[in-house]
Design an enzyme around this catalytic site. Structure first.
Site, PDB file in Angstrom:
ATOM      1  N   ASN A  39     -57.932   9.069  37.288  1.00 43.53           N
ATOM      2  CA  ASN A  39     -57.356   9.414  38.579  1.00 43.53           C
ATOM      3  C   ASN A  39     -55.900   8.990  38.754  1.00 43.53           C
ATOM      4  O   ASN A  39     -55.221   9.480  39.652  1.00 43.53           O
ATOM      5  CB  ASN A  39     -58.222   8.791  39.689  1.00 43.53           C
ATOM      6  CG  ASN A  39     -57.591   8.896  41.056  1.00 43.53           C
ATOM      7  OD1 ASN A  39     -57.387   9.996  41.577  1.00 43.53           O
ATOM      8  ND2 ASN A  39     -57.243   7.758  41.649  1.00 43.53           N
ATOM      9  N   TYR A  44     -54.239  -1.150  39.395  1.00 43.56           N
ATOM     10  CA  TYR A  44     -53.096  -2.048  39.260  1.00 43.56           C
ATOM     11  C   TYR A  44     -53.113  -3.106  40.354  1.00 43.56           C
ATOM     12  O   TYR A  44     -52.736  -4.250  40.139  1.00 43.56           O
ATOM     13  CB  TYR A  44     -51.814  -1.222  39.325  1.00 43.56           C
ATOM     14  CG  TYR A  44     -50.547  -1.996  39.034  1.00 43.56           C
ATOM     15  CD1 TYR A  44     -50.155  -2.244  37.720  1.00 43.56           C
ATOM     16  CD2 TYR A  44     -49.740  -2.461  40.066  1.00 43.56           C
ATOM     17  CE1 TYR A  44     -49.000  -2.946  37.442  1.00 43.56           C
ATOM     18  CE2 TYR A  44     -48.583  -3.168  39.805  1.00 43.56           C
ATOM     19  CZ  TYR A  44     -48.215  -3.407  38.492  1.00 43.56           C
ATOM     20  OH  TYR A  44     -47.070  -4.109  38.224  1.00 43.56           O
ATOM     21  N   LEU A  95     -54.700  14.457  52.613  1.00 41.82           N
ATOM     22  CA  LEU A  95     -54.259  13.490  53.622  1.00 41.82           C
ATOM     23  C   LEU A  95     -54.829  12.103  53.343  1.00 41.82           C
ATOM     24  O   LEU A  95     -55.671  11.587  54.080  1.00 41.82           O
ATOM     25  CB  LEU A  95     -54.649  13.976  55.024  1.00 41.82           C
ATOM     26  CG  LEU A  95     -53.908  15.235  55.500  1.00 41.82           C
ATOM     27  CD1 LEU A  95     -54.357  15.612  56.906  1.00 41.82           C
ATOM     28  CD2 LEU A  95     -52.396  15.035  55.452  1.00 41.82           C
ATOM     29  N   THR A  96     -54.346  11.505  52.270  1.00 43.68           N
ATOM     30  CA  THR A  96     -54.631  10.098  52.008  1.00 43.68           C
ATOM     31  C   THR A  96     -53.779   9.257  52.947  1.00 43.68           C
ATOM     32  O   THR A  96     -52.814   9.761  53.537  1.00 43.68           O
ATOM     33  CB  THR A  96     -54.274   9.752  50.554  1.00 43.68           C
ATOM     34  OG1 THR A  96     -52.872   9.980  50.361  1.00 43.68           O
ATOM     35  CG2 THR A  96     -55.072  10.609  49.574  1.00 43.68           C
ATOM     36  N   TYR A 118     -43.467  15.839  36.845  1.00 45.85           N
ATOM     37  CA  TYR A 118     -44.834  15.665  37.338  1.00 45.85           C
ATOM     38  C   TYR A 118     -45.658  16.917  37.065  1.00 45.85           C
ATOM     39  O   TYR A 118     -46.767  16.854  36.531  1.00 45.85           O
ATOM     40  CB  TYR A 118     -44.800  15.371  38.834  1.00 45.85           C
ATOM     41  CG  TYR A 118     -46.162  15.163  39.455  1.00 45.85           C
ATOM     42  CD1 TYR A 118     -46.837  13.957  39.314  1.00 45.85           C
ATOM     43  CD2 TYR A 118     -46.782  16.175  40.199  1.00 45.85           C
ATOM     44  CE1 TYR A 118     -48.084  13.761  39.886  1.00 45.85           C
ATOM     45  CE2 TYR A 118     -48.024  15.994  40.769  1.00 45.85           C
ATOM     46  CZ  TYR A 118     -48.671  14.780  40.614  1.00 45.85           C
ATOM     47  OH  TYR A 118     -49.909  14.598  41.174  1.00 45.85           O
TER      48      TYR A 118
END
Length: 265
Positions: free
Chosen positions: A90, A38, A192-193, A158
């Site tokens: 993803n 996006y 941990l992004t 979710y």
């Protein structure tokens, strides 16, 4: 390793987080990777960085809330390199201010969450099937979530939609395996992004770490490694499976950490 030499992959949500790590892993292993996101500017910047390193990457705009955008992403990938060997679905998410406990959640939010997390994957898979079946080989990897396997105090929609992703993975594997197509999933827990690090204070991260069986929290590269394995011929005899990548959180009695603490261990 060069497990993807000459192969072409499409990674949705490929500009950041797990998607970005997956794009980097696949290109490093020889794949031509279409980065669908996006945020086109960020995707283009990533593609430029990879091209500068001698890798093959291209960026396109992708909106997971629009069926046509998924179909277009697949078509543009095939147009770019003439084939599609691997599809990595993803994209996903939820607004936890609306996605609460069953009795409190916003029912008007249902369709939006299910479209983003499940219908979008169905759209790209349907678009990719003709190209994969015509060559008699293809690999699809869907990013699910540990939430698809267990409950939580919020994020109801979710979790329900990610459970749908897990079963969609089984159905695709069942229906198209004889056509040479494998479909698998990966279900991460906390990763941990950069976004997770920004939004989760250290106190919350320590709670997750407390219940892991390994002494660390995972990062995006850990999930990308699992995706690359499932997408590669190293996993040629694996299909219809969703690999849980959660640091061992879900494999044990959750009271263990507290009981050991009481015992002074």
């Amino acid at each position: 390793m060069n497990r993807f030499n000459g192969q072409t992959a499409l990674v949705t949500g490929g500009a950041s987080g797990i998607g970005e790590a997956t794009v980097k892993r696949l290109t490093a292993e020889g794949a031509n990777v279409m980065i669908a996101d996006y945020n086109l500017k960020v995707a283009e910047n990533l593609a430029e960085q990879l091209l500068a390193k001698g890798y093959q990457a291209k960026a396109i705009y992708y909106n997971a809330t629009e069926i046509e955008s998924g179909t277009e992403a697949v078509a543009k990938t095939i147009e770019w390199k003439g084939n599609l060997d691997c599809l990595v679905n993803n994209v996903g998410g939820s607004d936890l201010k609306r996605d609460l406990a069953v009795g409190e959640l916003d029912m008007n939010y249902f369709e939006e969450v299910f479209h983003l997390n499940l219908k979008s994957m169905l759209a790209t898979i349907r678009a990719a099937l003709p190209a994969m079946t015509s060559k008699g080989k293809g690999s699809i990897v869907n990013v699910a979530s540990i939430s698809g396997f267990m409950g939580d105090f919020r994020g109801t929609l979710y979790g329900m939609s990610k459970a749908g992703v897990i079963n969609l993975t089984r159905y695709v594997a069942t229906q198209y395996g004889h056509s040479g197509i494998r479909c698998n999933g990966v279900a991460p827990n906390l990763v941990l992004t950069p976004a997770a690090i920004r939004n989760l204070p250290d106190t919350i991260q320590k709670i997750f770490l407390k219940y892991n069986t390994v002494p660390y929290l995972g990062d995006a590269a850990d999930i990308a490694a699992t995706i690359a394995f499932l997408a590669s011929d190293d996993a040629r005899y694996i299909s219809g499976q969703t690999i849980i990548a959660d640091g061992g959180m879900g494999c044990h009695n959750p009271t263990i950490a507290d009981i050991l603490s009481l015992a002074g261990k």
